[in-house]
Design a protein around this motif. Structure first.
Motif, PDB file in Angstrom:
ATOM      1  N   VAL A  62       0.843  -1.205   0.000  1.00 38.18           N
ATOM      2  CA  VAL A  62       0.000   0.000   0.000  1.00 38.18           C
ATOM      3  C   VAL A  62       0.876   1.252   0.000  1.00 38.18           C
ATOM      4  N   GLY A  98      -1.043  10.770  15.275  1.00 39.72           N
ATOM      5  CA  GLY A  98      -1.341   9.339  15.264  1.00 39.72           C
ATOM      6  C   GLY A  98      -1.761   8.819  13.904  1.00 39.72           C
ATOM      7  N   LEU A 100      -1.034   8.648   9.735  1.00 35.63           N
ATOM      8  CA  LEU A 100       0.027   8.818   8.730  1.00 35.63           C
ATOM      9  C   LEU A 100      -0.504   8.970   7.315  1.00 35.63           C
ATOM     10  N   HIS A 101      -1.828   8.990   7.141  1.00 36.23           N
ATOM     11  CA  HIS A 101      -2.408   9.066   5.800  1.00 36.23           C
ATOM     12  C   HIS A 101      -2.291  10.493   5.247  1.00 36.23           C
ATOM     13  N   ASP A 102      -1.692  10.610   4.055  1.00 38.81           N
ATOM     14  CA  ASP A 102      -1.530  11.973   3.533  1.00 38.81           C
ATOM     15  C   ASP A 102      -2.016  12.197   2.103  1.00 38.81           C
ATOM     16  N   ILE A 103      -2.517  11.141   1.463  1.00 33.36           N
ATOM     17  CA  ILE A 103      -2.902  11.312   0.050  1.00 33.36           C
ATOM     18  C   ILE A 103      -4.090  12.280  -0.067  1.00 33.36           C
ATOM     19  N   GLY A 104      -5.101  12.060   0.756  1.00 33.39           N
ATOM     20  CA  GLY A 104      -6.267  12.950   0.726  1.00 33.39           C
ATOM     21  C   GLY A 104      -5.900  14.366   1.123  1.00 33.39           C
ATOM     22  N   SER A 146      -7.153  16.843   8.701  1.00 32.06           N
ATOM     23  CA  SER A 146      -7.507  15.593   8.031  1.00 32.06           C
ATOM     24  C   SER A 146      -7.302  14.428   8.997  1.00 32.06           C
ATOM     25  N   THR A 150     -10.776   5.808  12.334  1.00 29.96           N
ATOM     26  CA  THR A 150     -11.764   5.994  13.400  1.00 29.96           C
ATOM     27  C   THR A 150     -11.042   6.219  14.735  1.00 29.96           C
ATOM     28  N   ALA A 179     -12.077  10.255   5.525  1.00 31.02           N
ATOM     29  CA  ALA A 179     -13.085   9.221   5.273  1.00 31.02           C
ATOM     30  C   ALA A 179     -14.096   8.997   6.409  1.00 31.02           C
ATOM     31  N   ALA A 195     -15.990  18.916   4.719  1.00 35.13           N
ATOM     32  CA  ALA A 195     -16.086  18.666   3.277  1.00 35.13           C
ATOM     33  C   ALA A 195     -15.777  17.198   3.017  1.00 35.13           C
ATOM     34  N   ALA A 198     -11.857  16.643  -1.840  1.00 34.96           N
ATOM     35  CA  ALA A 198     -10.906  17.750  -1.996  1.00 34.96           C
ATOM     36  C   ALA A 198     -11.530  18.959  -2.698  1.00 34.96           C
TER      37      ALA A 198
HETATM   38 CO1  B1M Z   1      -4.559   2.887   5.917  1.00 36.38          CO
HETATM   39  N1  B1M Z   1      -6.393   2.548   6.506  1.00 36.38           N
HETATM   40  N2  B1M Z   1      -3.897   2.244   7.613  1.00 36.38           N
HETATM   41  N3  B1M Z   1      -2.816   3.126   5.131  1.00 36.38           N
HETATM   42  N4  B1M Z   1      -5.396   3.107   4.285  1.00 36.38           N
HETATM   43  C1  B1M Z   1      -7.457   2.941   5.606  1.00 36.38           C
HETATM   44  C2  B1M Z   1      -7.900   4.385   5.874  1.00 36.38           C
HETATM   45  C3  B1M Z   1      -8.587   1.877   5.889  1.00 36.38           C
HETATM   46  C4  B1M Z   1     -10.026   2.361   5.596  1.00 36.38           C
HETATM   47  C5  B1M Z   1      -8.221   0.563   5.144  1.00 36.38           C
HETATM   48  C6  B1M Z   1      -9.220  -0.533   5.396  1.00 36.38           C
HETATM   49  O1  B1M Z   1      -9.162  -1.196   6.389  1.00 36.38           O
HETATM   50  N5  B1M Z   1     -10.138  -0.712   4.471  1.00 36.38           N
HETATM   51  C7  B1M Z   1      -8.315   1.594   7.397  1.00 36.38           C
HETATM   52  C8  B1M Z   1      -9.053   2.508   8.388  1.00 36.38           C
HETATM   53  C9  B1M Z   1     -10.165   1.780   9.117  1.00 36.38           C
HETATM   54  C10 B1M Z   1     -10.816   2.669  10.104  1.00 36.38           C
HETATM   55  O2  B1M Z   1     -10.233   3.401  10.826  1.00 36.38           O
HETATM   56  N6  B1M Z   1     -12.128   2.560  10.115  1.00 36.38           N
HETATM   57  C11 B1M Z   1      -6.816   1.793   7.475  1.00 36.38           C
HETATM   58  C12 B1M Z   1      -5.985   1.245   8.475  1.00 36.38           C
HETATM   59  C13 B1M Z   1      -6.676   0.339   9.476  1.00 36.38           C
HETATM   60  C14 B1M Z   1      -4.612   1.509   8.550  1.00 36.38           C
HETATM   61  C15 B1M Z   1      -3.614   0.981   9.577  1.00 36.38           C
HETATM   62  C16 B1M Z   1      -4.104   0.980  11.037  1.00 36.38           C
HETATM   63  C17 B1M Z   1      -3.208  -0.437   9.096  1.00 36.38           C
HETATM   64  C18 B1M Z   1      -2.240  -1.160   9.985  1.00 36.38           C
HETATM   65  O3  B1M Z   1      -1.144  -0.732  10.219  1.00 36.38           O
HETATM   66  N7  B1M Z   1      -2.720  -2.275  10.473  1.00 36.38           N
HETATM   67  C19 B1M Z   1      -2.402   1.926   9.391  1.00 36.38           C
HETATM   68  C20 B1M Z   1      -2.480   3.175  10.285  1.00 36.38           C
HETATM   69  C21 B1M Z   1      -1.228   3.993  10.186  1.00 36.38           C
HETATM   70  C22 B1M Z   1      -1.435   5.343  10.829  1.00 36.38           C
HETATM   71  O4  B1M Z   1      -1.932   6.246  10.192  1.00 36.38           O
HETATM   72  N8  B1M Z   1      -1.042   5.459  12.093  1.00 36.38           N
HETATM   73  C23 B1M Z   1      -2.585   2.311   7.959  1.00 36.38           C
HETATM   74  C24 B1M Z   1      -1.528   2.639   7.128  1.00 36.38           C
HETATM   75  C25 B1M Z   1      -1.656   2.972   5.813  1.00 36.38           C
HETATM   76  C26 B1M Z   1      -0.460   3.221   4.913  1.00 36.38           C
HETATM   77  C27 B1M Z   1       0.681   3.967   5.611  1.00 36.38           C
HETATM   78  C28 B1M Z   1       0.051   1.875   4.433  1.00 36.38           C
HETATM   79  C29 B1M Z   1      -1.128   3.964   3.697  1.00 36.38           C
HETATM   80  C30 B1M Z   1      -1.049   5.512   3.799  1.00 36.38           C
HETATM   81  C31 B1M Z   1       0.027   6.078   2.895  1.00 36.38           C
HETATM   82  C32 B1M Z   1      -0.118   7.566   2.721  1.00 36.38           C
HETATM   83  O5  B1M Z   1      -1.160   8.154   2.929  1.00 36.38           O
HETATM   84  N9  B1M Z   1       0.993   8.149   2.337  1.00 36.38           N
HETATM   85  C33 B1M Z   1      -2.595   3.572   3.862  1.00 36.38           C
HETATM   86  C34 B1M Z   1      -3.578   3.722   2.841  1.00 36.38           C
HETATM   87  C35 B1M Z   1      -3.063   4.218   1.496  1.00 36.38           C
HETATM   88  C36 B1M Z   1      -4.946   3.428   3.048  1.00 36.38           C
HETATM   89  C37 B1M Z   1      -6.079   3.338   2.007  1.00 36.38           C
HETATM   90  C38 B1M Z   1      -5.857   2.053   1.225  1.00 36.38           C
HETATM   91  C39 B1M Z   1      -6.209   4.490   1.047  1.00 36.38           C
HETATM   92  C40 B1M Z   1      -6.337   5.860   1.713  1.00 36.38           C
HETATM   93  C41 B1M Z   1      -6.241   6.912   0.648  1.00 36.38           C
HETATM   94  O6  B1M Z   1      -5.206   7.515   0.475  1.00 36.38           O
HETATM   95  N10 B1M Z   1      -7.326   7.060  -0.133  1.00 36.38           N
HETATM   96  C42 B1M Z   1      -7.359   3.318   2.939  1.00 36.38           C
HETATM   97  C43 B1M Z   1      -8.498   2.480   2.372  1.00 36.38           C
HETATM   98  C44 B1M Z   1      -9.366   3.293   1.439  1.00 36.38           C
HETATM   99  O7  B1M Z   1      -9.578   4.480   1.627  1.00 36.38           O
HETATM  100  N11 B1M Z   1      -9.918   2.659   0.475  1.00 36.38           N
HETATM  101  C45 B1M Z   1      -6.800   3.001   4.250  1.00 36.38           C
HETATM  102  C46 B1M Z   1      -7.353   7.985  -1.281  1.00 36.38           C
HETATM  103  C47 B1M Z   1      -7.586   9.409  -0.745  1.00 36.38           C
HETATM  104  C48 B1M Z   1      -7.684  10.380  -1.914  1.00 36.38           C
HETATM  105  O8  B1M Z   1      -8.823   9.408  -0.070  1.00 36.38           O
HETATM  106  O9  B1M Z   1      -7.716   9.890   2.146  1.00 36.38           O
HETATM  107  O10 B1M Z   1     -10.225   9.434   2.005  1.00 36.38           O
HETATM  108  P1  B1M Z   1      -8.982   9.996   1.414  1.00 36.38           P
HETATM  109  O11 B1M Z   1      -9.196  11.561   1.149  1.00 36.38           O
HETATM  110  C49 B1M Z   1     -10.360  12.066   0.522  1.00 36.38           C
HETATM  111  C50 B1M Z   1     -11.485  12.420   1.505  1.00 36.38           C
HETATM  112  O12 B1M Z   1     -11.469  11.655   2.689  1.00 36.38           O
HETATM  113  C51 B1M Z   1     -11.319  13.876   1.707  1.00 36.38           C
HETATM  114  O13 B1M Z   1     -10.799  14.358   0.480  1.00 36.38           O
HETATM  115  C52 B1M Z   1      -9.901  13.410  -0.051  1.00 36.38           C
HETATM  116  C53 B1M Z   1      -9.903  13.500  -1.560  1.00 36.38           C
HETATM  117  O14 B1M Z   1     -11.178  13.531  -2.116  1.00 36.38           O
HETATM  118  N12 B1M Z   1     -10.458  14.415   2.753  1.00 36.38           N
HETATM  119  C54 B1M Z   1     -10.702  15.661   3.230  1.00 36.38           C
HETATM  120  C55 B1M Z   1      -9.352  13.940   3.353  1.00 36.38           C
HETATM  121  N13 B1M Z   1      -8.882  14.837   4.218  1.00 36.38           N
HETATM  122  C56 B1M Z   1      -9.670  15.915   4.150  1.00 36.38           C
HETATM  123  C57 B1M Z   1      -9.633  17.136   4.824  1.00 36.38           C
HETATM  124  C58 B1M Z   1     -10.629  18.073   4.545  1.00 36.38           C
HETATM  125  C59 B1M Z   1     -11.648  17.798   3.637  1.00 36.38           C
HETATM  126  C60 B1M Z   1     -11.692  16.610   2.944  1.00 36.38           C
HETATM  127  O15 B1M Z   1     -10.696  19.278   5.111  1.00 36.38           O
HETATM  128  C61 B1M Z   1      -9.650  19.693   5.940  1.00 36.38           C
END
Ligand code: B1M
Length: 212
Positions: A62, A98, A100-104, A146, A150, A179, A195, A198
């Motif tokens: 990932v 706590g 580390l997610h930064d793509i969004g 961001s 949960t 999310a 929001a 993005a």
């Molecule tokens: Co993580 N991760 N992750 N992860 N990861 C999720 C979020 C998860 C849903 C995966 C799953 O189980 N299906 C799940 C969370 C479950 C929950 O909490 N309910 C999860 C988990 C559990 C974890 C770990 C705990 C896993 C582990 O270690 N066992 C761990 C936690 C680490 C930590 O943060 N302490 C972890 C780690 C990671 C990686 C490091 C491997 C990597 C992050 C790399 C990085 O970001 N550089 C990663 C990734 C990539 C994901 C998934 C696959 C993709 C997230 C993403 O970037 N999406 C994700 C599953 C998924 O989403 N399908 C998942 C694309 C991005 C464009 O969307 O970030 O939602 P998003 O941003 C959107 C909106 O949310 C919004 O706009 C954005 C663009 O439209 N938005 C905002 C975001 N911030 C905003 C702020 C705003 C407004 C809108 O205003 C200020």
């Protein structure tokens, strides 16, 4: 396979070179930057997210995919943001402690820049006190928080409490997203706005300026 399917596949496999080449081809063939982002890059990460959840792929895969997605969205950046927009406000953005997610967050930053904001990016895993110091140093119009987990969403509430305690709450609007965040949650923790993505983050931040 179509260009978008190939792009989605290249993200899932973390192939940066292929991602960049496919973006070039897609643009040459008339696809828009938004189509390449939504239908290729983000589609791929969404599919990988499902496999991540099902334990079919793990953190290293990932992370590699995330790097490819970030490189791809950087390449699309000039086309995603309108050129030559005058700075009309300042924002501080970060992913809460706590988390580390930064793509969004990076996409929100990009869209804010496109809407004319000067953006100070504090990165990921940002402690509450760092947000407070940044407000004191940069005096932004909007603070953007961001959170993707949960387990970290409540940290947004903690940042807002720290901003209140520092006596800065009336001088900045606070926008939250990620999310697991909802409008109801944003209201409950005392944010000024929420929001879901993005593009709407940039719209909400802009309307916050108008309302200020
Ligand atoms: Co993580 N991760 N992750 N992860 N990861 C999720 C979020 C998860 C849903 C995966 C799953 O189980 N299906 C799940 C969370 C479950 C929950 O909490 N309910 C999860 C988990 C559990 C974890 C770990 C705990 C896993 C582990 O270690 N066992 C761990 C936690 C680490 C930590 O943060 N302490 C972890 C780690 C990671 C990686 C490091 C491997 C990597 C992050 C790399 C990085 O970001 N550089 C990663 C990734 C990539 C994901 C998934 C696959 C993709 C997230 C993403 O970037 N999406 C994700 C599953 C998924 O989403 N399908 C998942 C694309 C991005 C464009 O969307 O970030 O939602 P998003 O941003 C959107 C909106 O949310 C919004 O706009 C954005 C663009 O439209 N938005 C905002 C975001 N911030 C905003 C702020 C705003 C407004 C809108 O205003 C200020």
């Amino acid at each position: 396979m179509s260009i978008l399917e190939n792009l989605s596949e290249a993200v899932q496999k973390g192939r940066v070179k292929d991602v960049l080449a496919l973006i070039e081809v897609g643009l040459e063939e008339g696809l828009s930057a938004q189509e390449l982002l939504d239908g290729g890059l983000l589609k791929g990460m969404g599919l990988l997210g499902v496999r991540f959840k099902n334990n079919e792929v793990f953190v290293p895969e990932v992370l590699i995919a995330a790097r490819a997605l970030n490189k791809g969205s950087e390449a699309l950046k000039p086309r995603l943001i309108a050129a030559g927009v005058q700075a009309r406000g300042k924002a501080v953005i970060g992913t809460v402690k706590g988390d580390l997610h930064d793509i969004g967050k990076n996409l929100v930053k990009m869209m804010l820049e496109g809407a004319g904001f000067e953006v100070v990016d504090l990165g990921v895993d940002v402690p509450d006190e760092t947000f407070v110091s940044a407000l004191q140093e940069h005096t932004p119009d909007v603070l953007c928080l961001s959170a993707l987990l949960t387990t970290t969403m409540r940290q947004q509430e903690s940042v807002i409490a720290a901003v209140v305690a520092a006596g800065l709450r009336n001088s900045v609007k606070i926008l939250v997203g990620g999310a697991p965040i909802t409008t109801a949650f944003a209201t409950e923790i005392g944010a000024d706005g929420y929001a879901p993505d993005a593009a709407s983050a940039a719209d909400v931040a802009t309307s916050m300026l108008a309302a200020a």
